[in-house]
Design a protein around this motif. Structure first.
Motif, short mmCIF file in Angstrom:
data_model
loop_
_atom_site.label_atom_id
_atom_site.label_comp_id
_atom_site.label_asym_id
_atom_site.label_seq_id
_atom_site.Cartn_x
_atom_site.Cartn_y
_atom_site.Cartn_z
N ALA A 43 0.72 -1.09 -0.13
CA ALA A 43 0.01 -0.10 0.08
C ALA A 43 1.04 1.09 -0.10
CB ALA A 43 -0.67 -0.05 1.24
N VAL A 44 2.16 1.15 0.91
CA VAL A 44 3.02 2.45 0.69
C VAL A 44 3.66 2.66 -0.68
CG1 VAL A 44 4.94 3.33 1.95
CG2 VAL A 44 3.22 2.24 3.23
N GLY A 51 2.05 9.39 -5.96
CA GLY A 51 2.09 10.72 -5.33
C GLY A 51 1.24 10.94 -4.32
N MET A 52 0.64 9.86 -3.51
CA MET A 52 -0.46 10.21 -2.65
C MET A 52 0.11 10.11 -1.24
SD MET A 52 -3.33 7.13 -4.23
CE MET A 52 -4.31 7.63 -3.10
N PRO A 53 -0.50 11.13 -0.60
CA PRO A 53 -0.13 11.31 0.88
C PRO A 53 -0.43 10.05 1.60
CG PRO A 53 -0.77 13.29 0.07
CD PRO A 53 -1.07 12.35 -0.89
N THR A 153 8.94 2.31 6.12
CA THR A 153 9.10 3.79 5.69
C THR A 153 8.51 4.04 4.33
OG1 THR A 153 11.36 3.07 5.23
CG2 THR A 153 10.88 4.37 7.05
N ALA A 154 8.62 5.44 4.12
CA ALA A 154 8.16 5.91 2.69
C ALA A 154 8.73 5.32 1.42
CB ALA A 154 8.28 7.60 2.73
N GLU A 424 10.01 13.62 1.48
CA GLU A 424 8.86 14.16 0.47
C GLU A 424 7.65 14.40 1.54
OE1 GLU A 424 9.55 14.94 -2.50
OE2 GLU A 424 11.50 14.31 -2.34
N ASN A 425 7.59 13.77 2.67
CA ASN A 425 6.48 14.24 3.41
C ASN A 425 5.36 13.49 3.13
OD1 ASN A 425 5.41 15.25 5.92
ND2 ASN A 425 4.92 17.22 4.91
#
Length: 457
Positions: A43-44, A51-53, A153-154, A424-425
């Protein structure tokens, strides 16, 4: 790797979004209902490719601004599980687990997790914010007992974070973990050896608020670390009557409980003598009944939660509290609570963490309906440290208060860690901190994998 995904208008979307605090209405572009660590990673990566938060929700007790727009919300409530190692006195707990599950698993071994006052609160979110529970003065913050964190992590990478491996991230997650470093999939933490405690609640009529608050204030002055207490001025919605609820917990290690009841009765005597209690549940009890001390609400409801930290609670502060929230006051708060800090909660652990409230003597927290304002914190502002406790912030606008939960040095350090692991927050929702500029991005190579297919069920 497939994972269940729900979009607006589809069956299951609203159910997945519903949290305990209904003050916000999340409207993300999609909800990922993950059931495994592999699905969390998928999912991450899915979100990163688009580019989805990303936002994360387990029980939804401490929401901030509503999640909307093009965001993906990860619902981790299906990631449940507790493994207790009685020999090591530790528990490993999956991301969606609630505290009562851990209490029940540890109790047969005479062990006690440093849970919150409510058994319905999720273990991970509570612990990442610090974790201030009924035994805080005796055993400190729950975050201080953490020994390992499993974190996605991201970049989609699963990291096993300990004091030896990635120590800066380990520091940040323990107390500053709501800052948005990734998705925690599991925690490992120590379990203190507590099988029984002397605890419960004393309820008094609102007319006795002055006498009870005065007695409680005097008790806290010389309280030993074995005693953790709090007091709440309660106005039940639909009732309007004021009641005073004093919560008590006296703890001793397993095997050292001889004299616990006599010690507890001695410590509580001034409270019992302050005024006639119309309910008294303070007694020797098994730790598995710890939720009966605070008797927190069990049904979802919308509420604002705000709080400040106090350097002291003297006679003048007591008078200010009574004037703003006591009998006859025009107070709209459902609950105004003071928790006594200090003791083990006031000492830094052997392995430093980002918990940011150790110098405070008390927390002051208000729970208010969505359409009401509170003046209590303003009345007590002269005694404030200027800080807040991040776990006692819930509702729209509290995301702007996150920096006040940490001193300037700790907040700046959290931003540096954020900049390293999430430049990238991506994890920007809730009480996240913005990343600091860094020369390097996340350490280690990003994992790759097939793009998941959307499946709804």
């Amino acid at each position: 790797m497939e994972f269940m995904q729900f979009r607006p208008g589809e069956s299951g979307y609203e159910t997945e979004l519903a949290g305990f605090d209904r003050i916000v209405s999340h409207r993300p572009a999609a909800v990922a209902a993950v059931r495994s660590v592999a699905e969390v990673r998928a999912a991450v990566r899915y979100a990163a490719q688009r580019g989805m938060p990303v936002a994360v929700q387990s029980t939804g007790h401490s929401p901030a601004a509503a999640v909307g727009g093009d965001s993906l919300l990860l619902s981790v409530r299906r990631l449940r599980g507790v493994h207790v190692d009685p020999a090591a006195r530790t528990a490993r707990v999956a991301a969606g687990t609630r505290w009562q599950e851990v209490v029940d698993a540890a109790a047969p071994h005479g062990l006690a997790p440093l849970c919150g006052s409510s058994p319905l609160v999720g273990v991970v979110g509570y612990t990442l914010g610090g974790g201030l529970g009924p035994l805080a003065r005796t055993y400190g913050y729950a975050a201080d007992q953490v020994t390992a964190v499993s974190l996605v992590t991201a970049d989609g990478r699963l990291r096993e974070v300990t004091a030896e491996r990635e120590p800066e991230l380990f520091w940040a997650l323990r107390g500053g973990g709501k800052s948005g470093f990734g998705v925690v999939t599991a925690l490992t933490f120590r379990l203190p050896p507590v099988a029984r405690l002397y605890g419960g609640g004393l309820r008094f009529a609102g007319a006795d608020a002055a006498a009870v608050l005065g007695a409680w204030r005097r008790v806290t002055r010389g309280a030993p670390e074995a005693l953790t207490t709090s007091v709440a001025l309660l106005r039940v919605p639909g009732d309007g009557g004021l009641a005073v609820h004093v919560r008590v917990a006296v703890a001793a290690e397993q095997g050292r409980e001889q004299g616990l009841e006599s010690l507890g009765e001695e410590l509580v005597r001034p409270l019992r003598e302050a005024a006639p209690a119309f309910a008294d549940t303070v007694r020797i009890r098994p730790y598995r009944t710890v939720a009966e001390i605070h008797e927190d609400p069990v049904e979802p409801m919308p509420y604002h939660e705000r709080g400040i930290l106090l350097r002291e609670f003297d006679a003048a502060a007591e008078a200010a509290l009574l004037a703003s929230a006591g009998p006859g006051a025009e107070c709209a708060d459902w609950a105004v609570e003071l928790r006594h800090l200090g003791g083990a909660a006031g000492r830094a652990p052997a392995i430093p963490s980002a918990v940011g409230s150790r110098a405070a003597a008390f927390t002051l927290t208000t729970l208010t309906s969505p359409d009401a304002a509170s003046g209590v914190r303003t009345a007590l502002a002269p005694w404030s440290t200027g800080g807040r406790y991040v776990n006692f912030l819930a509702g729209p606008g509290t995301e702007r208060l996150t920096a006040e939960a940490y001193d300037a040095e700790t907040y700046a350090r959290l931003r540096v860690v954020k900049g390293k692991y999430d430049p990238e927050n991506v994890f920007r929702h809730g009480h996240a901190v913005p990343p600091a500029e860094t020369e390097t991005g996340p350490t280690g190579p990003a994992d790759t994998g097939a793009r998941p297919h959307r499946r709804v069920s």
